[in-house]
Write an enzyme that holds these catalytic residues in place. Structure first.
Site: not given
Ligand SMILES: NC(=O)c1ccc[n+]([C@@H]2O[C@H](COP(=O)([O-])OP(=O)(O)OC[C@H]3O[C@@H](n4cnc5c(N)ncnc54)[C@H](OP(=O)(O)O)[C@@H]3O)[C@@H](O)[C@H]2O)c1
Length: 457
Positions: A31, A155, A206, A209, A220, A224
């Protein structure tokens, strides 16, 4: 030859005319990662103009090389192994967007810092658990460990505190930092629904989780909060010192009563300086309806900072989502491109104090107490006596008995339990709990009491 500091302060000059280029490697293309790639492309000219440096994604990594992510990856070097990306010669700044406090995310960040590369991450779990050690590594190599996106998503709260409020002494910071919980509480309040019903909807939309424990039980938010505490009070991160309570025990009646008494219920993370030390607590909280934070509904996040010069400052905005989170990640990348390297938690690591924890029993504040009492004469007086014995003053008391029950059974002989709700003036948690134990021992309660802390302005 360039010194280490020169090299760090001026991202690589990789073109012949001496124009600087920052080569970015992105590990994790979910994402947030995919949104960061798109944003860097979209804002490339503006970023170059603002930073004097071209920001260019050169390398990417995720688990599945074949997945369609809606972005063209053909111009980037693909790494199956994100740690190899972190060490790659063609990357100056590693952006970790994999997530999780252990495993790949930790290995990526450690590998990048070890070879003196800047790191940008959105990973609150990693920082909450390993932030002290990682900050030490970054400092030893003179590189950035930037994490704006890790707290309250879009933010810019880290920059607001670290840079914008540098001239202030901050006494308290608190906020709604989990959109899932705020969505659930907002729907419970607006529609009188149960926690379970709202959680199901949050999952269908969505917002939550499949395993929602991490969000709804407050962990969580605790991650923070631990980061904010370090930054605000200049202490080492101490996530184990956060007292955590989630929202799963909140009932619709609590929201109705809160409304009648002039409050809303929010899951807050609160870090507060007291004479005894620094309180770090996450719990459902009654906030007066007139406050800025009480207006924040749905998945939106908000952080309020009490600072001596500016007074109370509340930042409200999107706490999650690809674009909103990418906005914070790209802001950090822009700092790196501009050559800005700041101490991770606002001060050199050696100057961060060890945090002095304050036990929740010593917390002092107002309380909402909902008792389910046997419906008989003298119960309210019995409750008031036990409270008075511990010098707890009651601001308001509401006893509920349906009009129908009262007309059929004026003396309460049927003994159906009824709610008795109290709002107390400031008292210590230890005294409140002792009073509740005494009330239970008197046999007045039909159910375990509900206790919700009140956070006043
Ligand atoms: N989503 C939000 O709104 C949000 C907000 C604030 C902070 N965050 C933080 O941002 C970070 C990413 O969140 P996200 O929502 O983008 O997560 P996500 O959609 O689950 O994406 C995770 C990514 O990491 C890759 N990945 C997982 N294990 C891996 C490995 N061993 N080697 C290489 N790549 C790997 C996955 O690959 P595949 O795509 O191939 O499976 C995917 O592309 C997290 O720390 C989360 O806490 C997210």
């Amino acid at each position: 030859m360039m010194s280490l500091i020169d090299r760090i302060l001026s991202p690589r000059s990789s073109s012949r005319d001496g124009a600087r280029t920052l080569r970015v490697g992105i590990a994790g293309l979910g994402t947030v990662g995919a949104a960061v790639v798109r944003m860097i492309e979209r804002r490339s000219a503006a970023l170059a103009a603002a930073t004097g440096c071209t920001v260019r994604v050169t390398a990417v990594s995720a688990r599945d090389a074949k997945r369609d992510r809606g972005i063209d990856l053909s111009g980037f070097t693909w790494f199956d192994d994100p740690v190899a990306l972190a060490r790659s010669e063609e990357v100056d700044c590693v952006v970790e967007l994999v997530g999780g406090s252990e495993g790949a995310a930790k290995e990526i960040v450690e590998a990048a810092l070890a070879v003196g590369k800047h790191v940008v991450t959105a990973n609150k779990a990693l920082l909450a658990h390993h932030g002290n050690a990682l900050a030490k590594m970054a400092e030893a190599r003179g590189v950035s460990l930037a994490y704006e996106a890790s707290v309250a998503g879009g933010i810019p709260v880290i920059k607001a505190i670290r840079e914008g409020l540098a001239g202030n002494a901050v006494s308290r910071v608190y906020g709604i930092m989990n959109g899932t919980c705020n969505y659930i509480l907002s729907r419970m309040e607006a529609e009188g629904l149960t926690f379970e019903a709202c959680l199901k909807d949050a999952q269908a939309l969505g917002y939550a989780e499949a395993d929602p424990t991490f969000d709804v039980e407050g962990f969580d938010t605790a991650h923070k909060l631990a980061i904010l505490t370090s930054l605000v009070f200049g202490v080492e991160i101490d996530v184990e010192g956060v007292s955590v309570e989630g929202i799963s025990a909140i009932q619709p009646l609590d929201l109705t009563m809160a409304d009648e008494l002039g409050y809303r219920i929010k899951l807050l993370g609160v870090a507060q300086a007291t004479e005894a030390g620094i309180e770090q607590r996450v719990h459902p909280t009654m906030v007066p309806k007139a406050t800025a934070i009480a207006q924040v509904m749905g998945v939106t996040n908000a952080v309020t900072i009490d600072a001596d010069a500016v007074g109370e400052l509340t930042l409200i905005g999107p706490g999650a989502g690809g674009d909103a989170t990418a906005s914070a990640v790209v802001a950090d990348i822009a700092d790196v491109a501009a050559g800005l390297v700041r101490p991770t938690f606002g001060k050199p690591v050696a100057r961060l104090a060890a945090p002095r924890r304050v036990e929740m029993q010593r917390h002092e504040g107002g309380y909402y107490v909902r008792l389910t009492v046997h419906d008989r004469t003298g119960v309210a007086a019995g409750v008031a006596t036990r409270m008075a014995e511990r010098e707890i003053s009651i601001e308001s008391i509401v006893q509920r008995r349906s009009a129908k029950a009262a007309s059929i059974d004026p003396h309460g002989l049927s003994r159906q339990p009824v709610p008795l709700v109290l709002i107390t003036y400031a008292a210590t948690e230890g005294n409140i709990r002792a009073a509740l134990d005494a009330i239970a021992a008197d046999g007045l309660l039909a159910e375990a009491p509900q206790l919700i802390r009140i956070e006043r302005e």
